[in-house]
Design a protein around this motif. Structure first.
Motif, PDB file in Angstrom:
ATOM      1  N   ILE A 189       0.840  -1.191   0.000  1.00  0.00           N
ATOM      2  CA  ILE A 189       0.000   0.000   0.000  1.00  0.00           C
ATOM      3  C   ILE A 189       0.875   1.242   0.000  1.00  0.00           C
ATOM      4  O   ILE A 189       2.040   1.188   0.385  1.00  0.00           O
ATOM      5  CB  ILE A 189      -0.953   0.049   1.210  1.00  0.00           C
ATOM      6  CG1 ILE A 189      -0.143   0.076   2.532  1.00  0.00           C
ATOM      7  CG2 ILE A 189      -1.909  -1.123   1.205  1.00  0.00           C
ATOM      8  CD1 ILE A 189      -1.004   0.308   3.747  1.00  0.00           C
ATOM      9  N   ALA A 190       0.289   2.340  -0.441  1.00  0.00           N
ATOM     10  CA  ALA A 190       0.981   3.625  -0.401  1.00  0.00           C
ATOM     11  C   ALA A 190       0.102   4.618   0.338  1.00  0.00           C
ATOM     12  O   ALA A 190      -1.121   4.603   0.218  1.00  0.00           O
ATOM     13  CB  ALA A 190       1.251   4.119  -1.819  1.00  0.00           C
ATOM     14  N   GLY A 191       0.720   5.465   1.133  1.00  0.00           N
ATOM     15  CA  GLY A 191      -0.040   6.471   1.863  1.00  0.00           C
ATOM     16  C   GLY A 191      -0.248   6.072   3.310  1.00  0.00           C
ATOM     17  O   GLY A 191       0.452   5.219   3.848  1.00  0.00           O
ATOM     18  N   ALA A 192      -1.234   6.688   3.951  1.00  0.00           N
ATOM     19  CA  ALA A 192      -1.506   6.464   5.368  1.00  0.00           C
ATOM     20  C   ALA A 192      -2.846   5.771   5.530  1.00  0.00           C
ATOM     21  O   ALA A 192      -3.791   6.028   4.791  1.00  0.00           O
ATOM     22  CB  ALA A 192      -1.517   7.798   6.125  1.00  0.00           C
ATOM     23  N   VAL A 193      -2.921   4.883   6.506  1.00  0.00           N
ATOM     24  CA  VAL A 193      -4.151   4.168   6.807  1.00  0.00           C
ATOM     25  C   VAL A 193      -4.501   4.415   8.270  1.00  0.00           C
ATOM     26  O   VAL A 193      -3.649   4.304   9.154  1.00  0.00           O
ATOM     27  CB  VAL A 193      -3.990   2.648   6.576  1.00  0.00           C
ATOM     28  CG1 VAL A 193      -5.249   1.907   6.979  1.00  0.00           C
ATOM     29  CG2 VAL A 193      -3.658   2.374   5.117  1.00  0.00           C
ATOM     30  N   ARG A 194      -5.754   4.753   8.516  1.00  0.00           N
ATOM     31  CA  ARG A 194      -6.200   4.993   9.890  1.00  0.00           C
ATOM     32  C   ARG A 194      -7.582   4.408  10.042  1.00  0.00           C
ATOM     33  O   ARG A 194      -8.435   4.571   9.154  1.00  0.00           O
ATOM     34  CB  ARG A 194      -6.246   6.500  10.181  1.00  0.00           C
ATOM     35  CG  ARG A 194      -6.667   6.820  11.624  1.00  0.00           C
ATOM     36  CD  ARG A 194      -6.626   8.315  11.892  1.00  0.00           C
ATOM     37  NE  ARG A 194      -7.581   9.039  11.057  1.00  0.00           N
ATOM     38  CZ  ARG A 194      -7.748  10.355  11.109  1.00  0.00           C
ATOM     39  NH1 ARG A 194      -6.994  11.088  11.915  1.00  0.00           N
ATOM     40  NH2 ARG A 194      -8.633  10.926  10.339  1.00  0.00           N
TER      41      ARG A 194
END
Length: 199
Positions: A189-194
């Motif tokens: 994955i790329a980016g941020a996960v919350r």
């Protein structure tokens, strides 16, 4: 109902109350049947405000006759009605188990027998950690069919070099292995996960 088997109800306010809890209780009393469940089958996990505090989410899991429904989720969104100011339910969604018309199969195997069947199935993996066998219900949405009662056994290897986490599902009546599931998912994955995760 969407293609994943999840059920949604949203739009105009469906149930109201002087408090958020009163609106939720009234909604479950009047509309739980639309989801194929009883309000008494739901166990509250948490309630929380949205980030903008414009609404509150009530989060539940489903438990049928004391048996938890695996990965079940039921969410109710409550906010003030713009006209009356009362608390109103404006959204509800569920990933749930619908009980088969004939009910669930009888439990013939003991937890010890189910664990033995699971260990036999996974003998080649040489996994060092095993859980006790636990009765759970697989949700209808997950199966795309009627829900079913199963024994779930977890098997793990915590060694970082050999990391493994498996679930073995055993038929509680005949002892058949219904499913062997790898609980570790590998993806890029790329980016941020919350997000919030609940079981």
């Amino acid at each position: 109902r969407d293609r994943l088997g999840r059920t949604f109800l949203y739009g105009a306010p469906t149930s109201t109350g002087h408090t958020e809890q009163e609106a939720v209780d009234r909604f479950l009393e009047e509309h739980a049947i639309l989801f194929g469940i009883f309000g008494s089958d739901l166990e509250l996990i948490y309630e929380t405000d949205l980030l903008d505090r414009a609404a509150t989410v009530f989060a539940y899991r489903q438990v049928i006759d004391g048996v938890p429904v695996e990965y079940s989720a039921f969410r109710i969104l409550v906010r003030p009605d713009l006209d009356t100011g009362e608390m109103a339910v404006v959204y509800a969604a569920g990933h749930l188990a619908m009980e088969p018309i004939r009910g669930y199969a009888p439990v013939v195997l003991t937890p010890e027998q189910a664990l033995l069947r699971a260990r036999e199935e996974m003998a080649a993996e040489k996994l060092p950690q095993w859980s006790e066998a636990e009765l759970v219900i697989q949700a209808s949405a997950a199966l795309r069919d009627s829900s079913r009662l199963v024994y779930r056994v977890s098997a793990m290897d915590p060694d970082p070099a050999e990391m493994a986490d498996w679930s073995v599902l055993v038929d509680p009546e005949f002892g058949d292995i219904l499913e062997v599931r790898n609980e570790i998912i590998h993806t890029d994955i790329a980016g941020a996960v919350r997000g919030r995760v609940n079981q």
